[in-house]
Design an enzyme around this catalytic site. Structure first.
Site, PDB file in Angstrom:
ATOM      1  N   GLY A  11      36.419 -23.234  -9.421  1.00 29.92           N
ATOM      2  CA  GLY A  11      36.900 -22.581  -8.448  1.00 29.92           C
ATOM      3  C   GLY A  11      36.051 -21.937  -7.496  1.00 29.92           C
ATOM      4  O   GLY A  11      36.295 -21.510  -6.358  1.00 29.92           O
ATOM      5  N   ASN A  12      35.189 -20.899  -8.296  1.00 28.95           N
ATOM      6  CA  ASN A  12      34.219 -20.340  -7.551  1.00 28.95           C
ATOM      7  C   ASN A  12      33.328 -21.015  -6.368  1.00 28.95           C
ATOM      8  O   ASN A  12      32.883 -20.407  -5.596  1.00 28.95           O
ATOM      9  CB  ASN A  12      32.987 -19.400  -8.589  1.00 28.95           C
ATOM     10  N   LYS A 129      50.157 -21.775 -18.410  1.00 28.99           N
ATOM     11  CA  LYS A 129      49.178 -21.595 -17.558  1.00 28.99           C
ATOM     12  C   LYS A 129      49.399 -20.487 -16.505  1.00 28.99           C
ATOM     13  O   LYS A 129      50.407 -20.682 -15.697  1.00 28.99           O
ATOM     14  CB  LYS A 129      48.966 -23.151 -17.008  1.00 28.99           C
ATOM     15  N   LYS A 214      41.953 -28.956 -14.729  1.00 25.28           N
ATOM     16  CA  LYS A 214      41.117 -29.999 -13.584  1.00 25.28           C
ATOM     17  C   LYS A 214      40.036 -30.397 -14.697  1.00 25.28           C
ATOM     18  O   LYS A 214      39.590 -31.479 -14.227  1.00 25.28           O
ATOM     19  CB  LYS A 214      40.691 -29.067 -12.668  1.00 25.28           C
ATOM     20  N   LYS A 275      36.836 -26.565 -20.946  1.00 25.13           N
ATOM     21  CA  LYS A 275      35.709 -27.254 -20.333  1.00 25.13           C
ATOM     22  C   LYS A 275      34.835 -28.103 -21.565  1.00 25.13           C
ATOM     23  O   LYS A 275      34.668 -29.132 -21.381  1.00 25.13           O
ATOM     24  CB  LYS A 275      34.775 -26.380 -19.715  1.00 25.13           C
TER      25      LYS A 275
HETATM   26  P1  ADP Z   1      36.058 -22.483 -13.023  1.00 28.35           P
HETATM   27  O1  ADP Z   1      36.534 -21.996 -11.981  1.00 28.35           O
HETATM   28  O2  ADP Z   1      34.565 -23.091 -12.862  1.00 28.35           O
HETATM   29  O3  ADP Z   1      36.811 -23.548 -13.924  1.00 28.35           O
HETATM   30  P2  ADP Z   1      36.215 -20.371 -15.234  1.00 28.35           P
HETATM   31  O4  ADP Z   1      36.385 -19.112 -14.818  1.00 28.35           O
HETATM   32  O5  ADP Z   1      37.714 -21.106 -15.623  1.00 28.35           O
HETATM   33  O6  ADP Z   1      35.626 -21.337 -14.103  1.00 28.35           O
HETATM   34  O7  ADP Z   1      35.328 -20.720 -16.460  1.00 28.35           O
HETATM   35  C1  ADP Z   1      34.238 -19.961 -16.421  1.00 28.35           C
HETATM   36  C2  ADP Z   1      33.915 -18.712 -17.234  1.00 28.35           C
HETATM   37  O8  ADP Z   1      34.268 -19.085 -18.526  1.00 28.35           O
HETATM   38  C3  ADP Z   1      32.708 -18.007 -16.925  1.00 28.35           C
HETATM   39  O9  ADP Z   1      32.763 -17.385 -15.924  1.00 28.35           O
HETATM   40  C4  ADP Z   1      32.722 -17.125 -18.258  1.00 28.35           C
HETATM   41  O10 ADP Z   1      33.296 -15.760 -18.014  1.00 28.35           O
HETATM   42  C5  ADP Z   1      33.984 -17.770 -19.144  1.00 28.35           C
HETATM   43  N1  ADP Z   1      33.557 -18.101 -20.661  1.00 28.35           N
HETATM   44  C6  ADP Z   1      34.324 -18.000 -21.495  1.00 28.35           C
HETATM   45  N2  ADP Z   1      33.880 -18.112 -22.917  1.00 28.35           N
HETATM   46  C7  ADP Z   1      32.268 -18.612 -22.530  1.00 28.35           C
HETATM   47  C8  ADP Z   1      31.273 -18.785 -23.267  1.00 28.35           C
HETATM   48  N3  ADP Z   1      31.356 -19.186 -24.443  1.00 28.35           N
HETATM   49  N4  ADP Z   1      30.246 -19.224 -22.500  1.00 28.35           N
HETATM   50  C9  ADP Z   1      30.235 -18.943 -21.228  1.00 28.35           C
HETATM   51  N5  ADP Z   1      31.230 -18.611 -20.593  1.00 28.35           N
HETATM   52  C10 ADP Z   1      32.228 -18.477 -21.019  1.00 28.35           C
HETATM   53 MG    MG Z   2      38.700 -22.985 -14.790  1.00 26.69          MG
END
Ligand code: ADP
Ligand code: MG
Length: 316
Positions: A11-12, A129, A214, A275
């Site tokens: 998303g970022n 969600k 996604k 992920k």
């Molecule tokens: P995207 O938009 O890329 O899907 P998300 O916000 O869904 O991003 O996922 C990325 C985030 O996951 C990171 O910014 C972090 O805050 C969070 N996160 C949660 N657990 C972990 C972990 N164990 N290691 C790294 N990041 C983590």
């Molecule tokens: Mg995400």
């Protein structure tokens, strides 16, 4: 042999939390994403792009509500389709501005992509969600009554709509994706997890009010097109144990067994958990596949070197 890679933009990469989401802001972000994969594009790699759509779909839902009475609101799956079209176009334009013309004849080809989900999935009985804007308790109660939507209180920040998030079963248009790749072009596929549809017996498919994760859709796509590498680009360089704690440990290379062992304790649901799940699903049973979770800046290196967190299958 040409390497085939699926890159999932988080998303970022397209809209930062502090931005309001003007077209120009999003296009500038899209251009930075294309710059980050410039190296892959130049050396002839087969690259498939997919992307999130959370902030964009949130904005579309917001508009649906604020124009109520004047313009009929679109169902959630149609908002997903709208966001795919918009983001696909922005990536295409960014690609043309940053890359094509200057360096090559390759084109970027966005595809509006449905994803079949199982209409009997338990996810439909259990919406989990969060999507779209935050509401006050009063607004939320009205929406629950008048629109029949599910809402939850989200970590003290306000009330939010929650929707079913079923697993992706099949990504549509894989033959088209393959032929776009064979022509050296770059398809944008199944953004926002794909537009969820369910198969019905008589009338053909129908849209489903759900949001598919996604990262899981990206893994299914990478599997269906036989990619060797699946790179999930997010806003952290590594997956970590004890994330955000003083004793945080960044993970560099982990097997699927290790990843699954840590999953419940260390990876937050709604962000890193999915992920890791997606990475494991893609490499499970394949010694010649790799999944990488890292930040956008590492995108080009992630395909050939060990940067970020690599997940592999260690079973013979
Ligand atoms: P995207 O938009 O890329 O899907 P998300 O916000 O869904 O991003 O996922 C990325 C985030 O996951 C990171 O910014 C972090 O805050 C969070 N996160 C949660 N657990 C972990 C972990 N164990 N290691 C790294 N990041 C983590
Ligand atoms: Mg995400």
């Amino acid at each position: 042999m040409t390497e085939r890679t699926v890159l999932a933009l988080g998303g970022n990469a397209l809209l930062k939390p502090e931005q309001t989401g003007t077209f120009q802001q999003q296009l500038d972000n899209a251009r930075k994403s294309i710059q980050a994969i410039d190296g892959l594009l130049k050396n002839g790699q087969e690259v498939v792009l997919t992307h999130g759509n959370g902030p964009q779909v949130g904005n579309i839902l917001n508009k649906n509500r604020s124009t109520e009475g004047a313009t009929p609101p679109m169902p959630l799956f149609a908002c997903g389709a709208q966001s795919q079209g918009l983001i696909g176009f922005m990536l295409q334009l960014a690609f043309e501005q940053e890359f094509r013309g200057r360096d090559s004849d390759r084109s970027c080809v966005p595809i509006v992509t449905p994803v079949t989900v199982d209409s009997d999935s338990d996810a439909f009985e259990n919406p989990t969600k969060p999507v779209g804007p935050f509401y006050s308790e009063e607004e939320a109660k009205t929406m629950i009554e008048s629109e029949g939507v599910s809402m939850i209180e989200d970590a003290g920040r306000g009330w939010r709509r929650v929707v079913p998030s079923p697993e992706p079963a099949e990504i549509h248009g894989v033959d088209t994706v393959n032929s776009i790749l064979e022509n050296q072009n770059v398809p944008v596929v199944a953004g926002g997890g794909g537009i969820p549809i369910t198969a019905t017996d008589d009338d053909g498919p129908t849209g489903a009010n759900a949001v598919v994760d996604k990262d899981l859709t990206g893994a299914t796509l990478a599997d269906q097109i036989d990619a060797q590498t699946y790179v999930i680009l997010t806003d952290v360089s590594h997956v970590a144990l004890n994330y955000g704690e003083p004793d945080q440990v960044d993970l560099e290379k982990i097997s699927t067994d290790e990843a699954r062992k840590y999953q419940d304790e260390h990876f937050e649901r709604g962000s890193m958990y999915e992920k890791i799940e997606a990475a494991c699903q893609f490499v499970d049973g394949y010694s010649d596949r790799r999944a990488v979770i890292t930040s956008l800046q590492n995108a080009t290196e992630a395909v050939t070197e060990d940067v970020g967190t690599t997940i592999y299958d260690d079973q013979p």
